[in-house]
Design an enzyme around this catalytic site. Structure first.
Site, PDB file in Angstrom:
ATOM      1  N   HIS A   1      -7.156  -5.091  -1.946  1.00  0.00           N
ATOM      2  CA  HIS A   1      -5.973  -4.421  -1.414  1.00  0.00           C
ATOM      3  C   HIS A   1      -5.519  -4.981  -0.069  1.00  0.00           C
ATOM      4  O   HIS A   1      -4.329  -5.022   0.221  1.00  0.00           O
ATOM      5  CB  HIS A   1      -6.295  -2.929  -1.280  1.00  0.00           C
ATOM      6  CG  HIS A   1      -5.136  -2.064  -0.962  1.00  0.00           C
ATOM      7  ND1 HIS A   1      -4.056  -1.894  -1.810  1.00  0.00           N
ATOM      8  CD2 HIS A   1      -4.882  -1.285   0.125  1.00  0.00           C
ATOM      9  CE1 HIS A   1      -3.195  -1.056  -1.272  1.00  0.00           C
ATOM     10  NE2 HIS A   1      -3.666  -0.671  -0.094  1.00  0.00           N
TER      11      HIS A   1
ATOM     12  N   ASP B   1       0.751  -4.170  -4.140  1.00  0.00           N
ATOM     13  CA  ASP B   1      -0.329  -3.223  -4.402  1.00  0.00           C
ATOM     14  C   ASP B   1       0.048  -1.819  -3.931  1.00  0.00           C
ATOM     15  O   ASP B   1      -0.669  -1.195  -3.128  1.00  0.00           O
ATOM     16  CB  ASP B   1      -1.627  -3.681  -3.741  1.00  0.00           C
ATOM     17  CG  ASP B   1      -2.846  -3.397  -4.621  1.00  0.00           C
ATOM     18  OD1 ASP B   1      -2.665  -3.196  -5.840  1.00  0.00           O
ATOM     19  OD2 ASP B   1      -3.978  -3.391  -4.092  1.00  0.00           O
TER      20      ASP B   1
ATOM     21  N   SER C   1       0.833  -1.190   0.000  1.00  0.00           N
ATOM     22  CA  SER C   1       0.000   0.000   0.000  1.00  0.00           C
ATOM     23  C   SER C   1       0.877   1.252   0.000  1.00  0.00           C
ATOM     24  O   SER C   1       1.786   1.388  -0.815  1.00  0.00           O
ATOM     25  CB  SER C   1      -0.947  -0.047   1.211  1.00  0.00           C
ATOM     26  OG  SER C   1      -1.870   1.007   1.204  1.00  0.00           O
TER      27      SER C   1
END
Length: 329
Positions: A242, A169, A147
């Site tokens: 996610h 991600d 992230s």
């Protein structure tokens, strides 16, 4: 004081396959038992870590390469225990600092500076906190982030000489026009040539609350496309979201809530997703750190070996600038 928790390889059940289809060893737990070590900034070690740390390491004798892992937005480093254990069981030492705990998070610049402090601590501070006869090869360190931690990992790679960078991600803001500062996606090309693997999610760009957790224009595709000088691989976990690399039920209440309700999640078990991500990381680093390319090249050639569906698998070899693309229907 440092606290240690042992973890041993799970015993297999004879005659019961772990997966419904053929797979590769990197997608199952490795041969090493592992130890989890927690270090606080008050540790008597010299120097003490600049941030609280979780270290997950092989317990057996040997010399092992190091992965510096940077957690996602306002998440606890404890929320990734399954991935850490899987990777360490294949012969890597994972060092995961808790860079901050606040909501909202600090500025991206402050986060980057905190990560830099941990990176600078590794050569002097890591070895003395490992089990006896377990040696860290701090001359070859990969940086990996999830992230917003993925953005920090790439930003840190622009500052330090890491051996590889991995984005899980990665996200650089809430949209293409509202990026984090430092805005590394403002660069047309990242100024490094180290090997790169980027793993995105198919549902990361789908909004569940106010906005998507990995919106288009600030997500994995943008990071991959800017690694123009690197040998680089790109994978997309089509049916997962996610937060689906986290533990099923993170022990930290805040991380649990963010994991369950803030982002669009997949409908399937998280276990195959975690094994897929861990296996790709292991195969990638075995290739570029150890020269053992077999598993990584097999995944690139035939993504169906992975425990989940992977779409738009792409690899670009910087030495020849040849592109291999596998689109799974």
């Amino acid at each position: 004081m440092a606290a240690m928790v042992d973890s041993k390889p799970a015993a297999s059940v004879q005659g019961t396959p772990l997966l419904a289809t053929a797979t590769l060893p990197v997608f199952t737990r490795g041969i090493y038992s592992t130890k989890r070590i927690t270090l606080e900034t008050s540790s008597p070690s010299s120097p003490p870590p600049p941030k609280p740390l979780i270290i997950v390491t092989p317990a057996e004798k040997g010399t092992f390469n190091v992965i510096l892992f940077l957690h996602g937005t306002s998440l606890s480093n404890k929320s990734y225990s399954k991935i850490f254990d899987h990777i360490a069981s294949h012969g890597f030492i994972v060092v995961a600092p808790q860079l901050y705990t606040s909501i909202p998070p600090p500025s991206a610049t402050n986060e980057l500076n905190s990560a830099a402090e941990v990176a600078e601590w590794l050569p002097q501070g890591l070895q003395q906190n490992l089990p006896e006869n377990t040696e860290a090869n701090v001359s070859l360190v990969a940086v990996m982030g999830h992230s917003r931690g993925g953005q920090t990992a790439f930003a840190l790679s622009l500052r330090y000489g890491f051996g590889a960078v991995i984005g899980l991600d990665p996200v650089a803001g809430t949209s293409k026009t509202t990026g984090l500062d430092p805005s590394i996606l403002s660069f047309d090309s990242f100024d490094f040539s180290i090997p790169v693997t980027v793993i995105g999610t198919g549902l990361g760009g789908v909004a569940r609350c106010i906005t998507a957790c990995a919106p288009e224009g600030a997500n994995h595709e943008e990071f991959f496309n800017r690694c123009k000088n690197s040998s680089r691989a790109h994978f997309v976990a089509t049916d997962y979201g996610h937060m689906d690399i986290l533990d099923d039920n993170p022990s930290d209440v805040k991380s649990w809530a963010l994991s369950k309700y803030f982002c669009k999640n997949g409908n399937e078990s998280r276990d195959p997703m975690r094994r897929c991500v861990s296996g790709i990381v292991v195969a990638f680093l075995k290739d570029f750190f150890d020269g053992d390319a077999e598993d990584f090249r097999q995944i690139l050639k035939d993504p169906s070996f992975a425990p989940i569906k992977l779409d738009s698998v792409e690899y670009i070899d910087a030495s020849s600038m040849l592109t291999t693309t596998h689109v799974k229907v």
